[in-house]
Design a protein around this motif. Structure first.
Motif, mmCIF file in Angstrom:
data_model
loop_
_atom_site.group_PDB
_atom_site.id
_atom_site.type_symbol
_atom_site.label_atom_id
_atom_site.label_comp_id
_atom_site.label_asym_id
_atom_site.label_seq_id
_atom_site.Cartn_x
_atom_site.Cartn_y
_atom_site.Cartn_z
ATOM 1 N N LEU A 322 47.950 8.521 -51.302
ATOM 2 C CA LEU A 322 47.490 9.717 -50.583
ATOM 3 C C LEU A 322 45.973 9.810 -50.534
ATOM 4 O O LEU A 322 45.434 10.819 -50.069
ATOM 5 N N ASP A 323 45.282 8.767 -50.991
ATOM 6 C CA ASP A 323 43.820 8.788 -51.093
ATOM 7 C C ASP A 323 43.227 7.822 -50.072
ATOM 8 O O ASP A 323 43.239 6.602 -50.270
ATOM 9 N N ASP A 324 42.703 8.367 -48.954
ATOM 10 C CA ASP A 324 42.176 7.488 -47.907
ATOM 11 C C ASP A 324 40.819 6.896 -48.256
ATOM 12 O O ASP A 324 40.240 6.145 -47.463
ATOM 13 N N GLU A 329 44.395 4.451 -43.757
ATOM 14 C CA GLU A 329 44.936 5.702 -43.216
ATOM 15 C C GLU A 329 46.396 5.572 -42.811
ATOM 16 O O GLU A 329 47.150 6.538 -42.901
ATOM 17 N N VAL A 332 48.391 6.251 -45.857
ATOM 18 C CA VAL A 332 48.256 7.660 -46.224
ATOM 19 C C VAL A 332 49.082 8.539 -45.284
ATOM 20 O O VAL A 332 49.820 9.425 -45.723
ATOM 21 N N ASN A 333 48.972 8.282 -43.987
ATOM 22 C CA ASN A 333 49.717 9.087 -43.016
ATOM 23 C C ASN A 333 51.224 8.906 -43.187
ATOM 24 O O ASN A 333 51.997 9.861 -43.045
ATOM 25 N N ALA A 335 52.779 8.203 -45.915
ATOM 26 C CA ALA A 335 53.199 8.917 -47.124
ATOM 27 C C ALA A 335 53.249 10.430 -46.894
ATOM 28 O O ALA A 335 54.152 11.120 -47.381
ATOM 29 N N LYS A 336 52.272 10.934 -46.122
ATOM 30 C CA LYS A 336 52.230 12.385 -45.879
ATOM 31 C C LYS A 336 53.303 12.834 -44.899
ATOM 32 O O LYS A 336 53.959 13.869 -45.101
ATOM 33 N N ASN A 337 53.490 12.068 -43.815
ATOM 34 C CA ASN A 337 54.357 12.529 -42.733
ATOM 35 C C ASN A 337 55.832 12.231 -42.958
ATOM 36 O O ASN A 337 56.697 12.987 -42.501
ATOM 37 N N GLY A 339 57.106 11.203 -46.107
ATOM 38 C CA GLY A 339 57.506 11.326 -47.498
ATOM 39 C C GLY A 339 57.686 9.997 -48.209
ATOM 40 O O GLY A 339 58.160 9.964 -49.348
ATOM 41 N N ASP A 341 56.287 7.920 -50.283
ATOM 42 C CA ASP A 341 55.158 7.824 -51.198
ATOM 43 C C ASP A 341 55.236 6.588 -52.090
ATOM 44 O O ASP A 341 54.429 6.428 -53.004
#
Length: 612
Positions: A322-324, A329, A332-333, A335-337, A339, A341
């Motif tokens: 989660l750390d860009d 990116e 990261v995206n 993992a965020k969008n 799930g 992870d």
């Protein structure tokens, strides 16, 4: 104290443990030369990267690694005084850049308060790799005649010294026990080679030097290389300096997956020896993506095995998804969008923790009777240490056919290089000897693997001998996390140095890269291949004791070189009498003055001949 190589002709024959390269070469820093860099490893070799940096006020190291394979393992610390190192800058966590830190600690060469500066991911990964290095070192030094250079207490002491810093920088004085007047400024930037990897800039007295560390920019899960600042001197890695460009990472990934898929179709077990940190995660991400998107049900026919330190390194990678700052990116995206992870964790992968589980995975996978096909990702990438040589032995004992994919650089003296050499030579098979113990001895009847009793000074020790068909072996190009000529040139053009020193590369690669820079790097007035314990002064009027090549020299053909040789002979003859007289003119000419005079006369002769 480190043993030293007596085959280094640029050092005096009587150079002993107390030899100080700065004093010998009269290269102490002063107002005109505020920085002096001295390679203590990583000079004309791949491994044990270590560079001493001296200012008028303090002494630092950039990296302190070890070398796998043959030759001296650790950096050459001759001339470093007890508690003489004020800080260490670590560019990244690979063992060839951090593996010598415990020896530095064991020898008492670090000041009591000296920090080891590195990015947070580098610290986490370095701790993991150093723990494994301690285990390997203890095992290797059980052999007669070998010396244990460090122990648990030294590794723990190194851990206590780690000081996390993010990309960016500032004055070193708040971190290190340096005098208040020390003006050294440092800057870290993303090198795109490994999670948390960095290039390093050091600046003082109006002069700058940039250390490339290992330059990447190829891994799809890491951010792009950050542009470095301009500097007077660049010390650049040259691992793949003999190669203009790599196969594209997309093509390399696709090619490897296609080869693995074909092996699965042929029911051939697969071993991919790999570096535990960086390469293993790249491979896991590849299989995570392709097993689900590939037409057919290949994922259900494979038992993917991820072994050894690669498991723990992957957990560290997942801490940064989660750390860009440290992860691309796209990761990261995702993992965020979605799930996801844990993108480096393929579905259905096996993670054995002991030999019983390893035996079960190989016993349960019987490709010829319809079972799943094992695809094993295991360190080390050069088949020295770790579990990869153990899997190689097991494959040779259990299976009639298999595939071994070498996906990275193989150093001299390693089992991986032996396999590669026999493949290149067109041999039908190769017999290796390794101290890797098998998972068990419950193999099917096989003549391919035997245990050998080797007589030693204190009795006998057991080694394993395995014969591997070379048709099993394939080399895979393009997966390297090191930049080739094109990437290194792009980095160098951003630095715009007047002087470039090649480090961390074999001779042939450095030779090719030096010529490439000489023709294409407009700012470079001199390019040199650094050598062990030979200082490189950082100033705008640099005089190197290593042979340098200028852009004008790169363009000259054989006829021009022959003319230069004739000119040099004439000049040397005419200088003999002058030098003899000057040496006897006491108090007027020092040896350094005489060397400078000779260089100027020879350089003028070459330039004059080159312009005619």
């Amino acid at each position: 104290m480190t043993e030293f190589d007596t085959d280094t002709p640029w050092l005096p024959a009587d150079a002993g443990p107390e030899f100080d390269p700065l004093e010998h070469f009269d290269a102490l820093p002063d107002g005109n030369t505020p920085l002096v860099v001295t390679p203590r490893g990583g000079a004309r070799e791949v491994g044990r990267s270590c560079y001493q940096v001296d200012t008028e006020h303090a002494t630092y190291l950039v990296d302190c690694g070890l070398r796998q394979g043959s030759g001296e393992t650790f950096p050459d610390f001759r001339g470093l005084s007890i508690e003489g190192v004020d800080a260490v800058f670590l560019t990244h966590a690979h063992i060839d850049h951090c593996g010598g830190l415990p020896v530095l600690e064991a020898n008492g060469l670090l000041d009591d308060d000296a920090p080891i500066l590195a990015t947070p991911p580098t610290i986490a990964l370095a701790k993991l790799l150093l723990e494994d290095s301690l285990h390997i070192h203890r095992r290797e030094t059980q052999r007669p005649g070998t010396e244990q250079r460090f122990d648990r207490q030294h590794v723990d002491a190194v851990f206590e010294r780690f000081e996390p810093v993010d990309y960016g920088g500032g004055r070193v004085e708040p971190f290190a026990p340096t005098p208040d007047e020390e003006p050294l400024v440092f800057q870290y930037g993303n090198a795109g080679h490994l999670l948390g990897s960095a290039w390093l800039m050091l600046q003082t007295g109006g002069y700058r030097v940039v250390f490339s560390g290992d330059i990447g920019g190829r891994a799809t899960h890491l951010p792009d290389v950050q542009s470095p600042p301009g500097a007077d001197v660049l010390l650049t890695e040259s691992t793949y300096g003999g190669q203009h460009s790599h196969t594209s990472m997309h093509d390399a990934r696709s090619g490897l997956f296609a080869a693995v898929a074909q092996a699965v179709e042929n029911r051939q077990p697969v071993l991919i020896p790999t570096f535990a940190v960086g390469r293993a995660q790249l491979l896991q991400l590849l299989f995570k993506e392709r097993f689900t998107s590939h037409p057919g049900d290949i994922g259900s026919r494979v038992q993917l095995v991820v072994d050894g330190m690669a498991q723990d390194a992957t957990e560290i990678y997942h801490e940064y998804v989660l750390d860009d700052t440290y992860m691309d990116e796209s990761i990261v995206n995702r993992a965020k969008n979605s799930g996801q992870d844990r993108p480096f964790l393929p579905d259905g992968a096996g993670f054995p923790r002991n030999d019983e589980e390893r035996r079960e995975l190989l016993t349960d996978t019987d490709p010829l009777s319809g079972g799943t096909v094992p695809v094993v990702i295991a360190p080390s990438g050069m088949l020295t240490g770790g579990h990869s040589p153990r899997y190689l032995v097991e494959f040779a004992a259990r299976f009639e056919d298999a595939k071994v994919f070498l996906t990275g650089y193989q150093s001299k003296g390693t089992t991986g290089r032996t396999l590669q050499n026999y493949l290149d030579a067109g041999e039908e098979e190769v017999t290796i000897t390794t101290d890797a113990t098998p998972f068990g001895t419950d193999w099917p009847s096989s003549d391919s693997v035997t245990w050998t009793r080797v007589e030693t000074d204190d009795g006998f020790e057991r080694t394993t001998r395995a014969t591997v068909p070379t048709e099993w072996i394939e080399t895979v190009d393009g997966l390297s996390a090191h930049a080739a000529q094109s990437g290194l040139l792009k980095f160098a053009r951003a630095v715009e140095p007047s002087t470039v020193a090649m480090v961390h590369g074999p001779d042939y690669a450095q030779d090719h890269l030096a010529r490439h820079f000489g023709k294409n790097l407009d700012s470079a007035e001199q390019v040199t291949r650094s050598r062990l314990l030979t200082p490189i002064p950082v100033s705008r009027d640099i005089e190197l004791d290593t042979p340098t090549l200028t852009p004008k020299q790169f363009e000259r053909g054989p006829d021009r070189l022959r003319n230069q040789v004739k000119t040099l002979h004439t000049e040397v003859a005419s200088l003999n009498e002058e030098l003899a007289a000057l040496r006897h003119d006491e108090g007027t000419w020092s040896e350094s003055d005489l060397r400078r005079l000779v260089r100027e006369e020879i350089r003028e002769a070459i330039d004059t001949d080159g312009d005619t």
